[in-house]
Design a protein around this motif. Structure first.
Motif, short mmCIF file in Angstrom:
data_model
loop_
_atom_site.label_atom_id
_atom_site.label_comp_id
_atom_site.label_asym_id
_atom_site.label_seq_id
_atom_site.Cartn_x
_atom_site.Cartn_y
_atom_site.Cartn_z
N CYS A 137 14.22 -6.30 2.73
CA CYS A 137 13.29 -5.19 2.45
C CYS A 137 13.53 -4.00 3.38
O CYS A 137 13.74 -4.17 4.59
CB CYS A 137 11.85 -5.65 2.59
SG CYS A 137 11.34 -6.86 1.35
N THR A 141 8.20 2.23 1.79
CA THR A 141 8.04 2.27 0.33
C THR A 141 7.36 3.58 0.00
O THR A 141 6.15 3.68 0.01
CB THR A 141 7.20 1.08 -0.16
OG1 THR A 141 7.77 -0.13 0.30
CG2 THR A 141 7.14 1.04 -1.68
N ASP A 165 8.01 -6.94 -6.84
CA ASP A 165 8.26 -7.25 -5.43
C ASP A 165 9.67 -6.82 -5.04
O ASP A 165 9.91 -6.32 -3.93
CB ASP A 165 8.09 -8.75 -5.19
CG ASP A 165 7.75 -9.06 -3.75
OD1 ASP A 165 7.27 -8.17 -3.03
OD2 ASP A 165 7.97 -10.22 -3.34
N CYS A 169 10.82 -3.93 -2.21
CA CYS A 169 11.76 -4.17 -1.12
C CYS A 169 12.87 -3.12 -1.10
O CYS A 169 13.47 -2.88 -0.06
CB CYS A 169 12.36 -5.57 -1.23
SG CYS A 169 11.31 -6.83 -0.50
#
Length: 247
Positions: A137, A141, A165, A169
């Motif tokens: 990750c 974000t 998800d 990442c």
């Protein structure tokens, strides 16, 4: 004490399954990646991007595996998936008293946990794969996105999916709540994501893609579905590919 430990170790070896029935391509891929290909006695496809051993028997497609072929395979472990294996098939196999492991890949941690389960069960080491999951990750974000997983009709992956998800990442914030949803072009425009991530090979000939392209232009990122839409160790490559586009 030493004798007890030795007996426990020997007993664990005998408990290890030697014939696995893998009821999804994602399970097959992951088992191959961690060195358990020789344990896959039979598997459900499609196998388009998977090199199977010649000894591995086909069970048909994952959404409709052939029970007669599963029985003929004589597995001592069946690995099925919550979303992929039809409930009716799962119930029939349970009634036949098979040793069944049901996987539910909700996020990246669940994919990693499956690898850890297999590592412990077969007494193998998978440090590099686990390390990749732990470090995959990015730190931030900060770009909003929609993850398009189908174009005709248009389907997108919501926040409760493992696909969401994966894009998190890679540095993207999913705007869509829930699971997999069918969306209209009007709805996509109203959500106004900074980027559309399209998981499809050569989408240019699809009418819906052309319409989205007219609106979003260079804000559409096309990624390989082989690595983004499969809940297996392959998703690591998909995340890396998408992260490289996050500039």
């Amino acid at each position: 004490m030493i004798l007890f430990i030795a007996l426990t170790f020997i007993s664990s070896l005998f408990c290890q399954p030697s014939r696995i029935a893998a009821l999804s391509p994602a399970i097959v891929t992951t088992l191959i990646d961690i060195g358990l290909e020789d344990k896959i006695a039979c598997a459900a496809g499609p196998f388009d991007n998977i090199k199977l051993s010649k000894k591995t028997q086909s069970l048909g497609m994952y959404h409709k595996p052939n029970i007669e072929l599963i029985i003929k395979c004589k597995p001592d472990l069946i690995i099925s998936t919550f979303a992929g294996t039809p409930p009716a098939i799962h119930k029939k196999l349970e009634k036949l008293n098979y040793n069944i492991m049901l996987e539910k890949p909700d996020n990246l941690d669940s994919i990693k946990d499956f690898i850890l389960k297999m590592s412990k069960l077969f007494n193998i080491k998978t440090p590099s794969v686990i390390k990749d999951f732990d470090n995959i990750c990015v730190d931030k974000t900060n770009k909003t996105a929609l993850m398009i997983v189908g174009l005709s009709p248009i389907f997108a992956a919501g926040k409760t999916t493992f696909v969401s998800d994966a894009i998190r990442c890679a540095g993207y914030k999913n705007l869509l709540d829930g699971g997999y949803k069918r969306l209209s072009i009007e709805k996509i425009i109203s959500l106004n994501p900074e980027f559309l991530i399209v998981a499809m090979n050569k989408p240019d000939s699809v009418r819906e893609y052309k319409m989205l392209k007219e609106v979003f232009k260079d804000r559409i990122l096309v990624v390989d579905p082989t690595y983004m839409l499969e809940p297996s160790s392959r998703i690591l490559k998909g995340i890396k590919e998408l992260s490289s586009l996050n500039k």
